[in-house]
Scaffold this active site. Structure first.
Site: not given
Ligand code: DQA
Length: 146
Positions: A11-12, A19, A24, A75, A78, A99, A101, A108
């Site tokens: 998501p997002n 964003r 990011y 990825n 959240a 995985e 990120h 963080r």
């Molecule tokens: C994320 C890190 C997560 O904590 C966050 O909720 C994201 C992006 C990253 O790519 O750094 O949406 O997965």
């Protein structure tokens, strides 16, 4: 043997570029998709690149990868920190999982330090931005060559 890697984004991540760029970066999800396609072409892989804001849709995609794909690069955004369902689906896929990120989640907030996915992943890359996707695909290609 299949060389298809399913690259999943949670998501997002459709908002990348706009964003929280300080966290990011300025690259968009389309830029990362192109980077994955270029890397796959170099490495002899086929990539299916997807993003969703609906957890059930992500679960369906993981289920459909079983027996069809060589690996999953994910990825989970959240959902990393919340979803037992995604963890269980990844285990059920019986595929190697990496995985990724963009940000270094360990630098963080404390709630980002827990991942339901990391214990079942073969590896985790965080904090290297979009290069994490590239490195993960290179690793998958290397391991498929055995
Ligand atoms: C994320 C890190 C997560 O904590 C966050 O909720 C994201 C992006 C990253 O790519 O750094 O949406 O997965």
């Amino acid at each position: 043997m299949t060389h298809t890697v399913l690259v999943l984004n949670g998501p997002n991540l459709n908002l990348l570029g706009a964003r929280e760029p300080a966290t990011y970066g300025h690259e968009t999800l389309a830029d990362i998709s192109q980077l994955c396609a270029d890397t796959a072409a170099e490495c002899g892989l086929t990539v299916e690149f997807r993003q969703t804001n609906r957890e059930g849709e992500l679960l369906d995609w993981i289920h459909q990868a079983r027996g069809r794909c060589a690996a999953i690069l994910i990825n989970p955004a959240a959902w990393t920190h919340t979803s037992v369902a995604i963890r269980d689906a990844l285990v059920a896929s019986e595929l190697p999982v990496i995985e990724v990120h963009l940000s270094n989640v360990h630098k963080r907030e404390a709630f980002r330090h827990l991942s339901f996915v990391s214990p079942i992943a073969i590896g985790v890359i965080c904090g290297l931005g979009s290069q994490g996707y590239r490195l993960a695909l290179q690793y998958i290609s290397h391991s498929l060559k055995g």
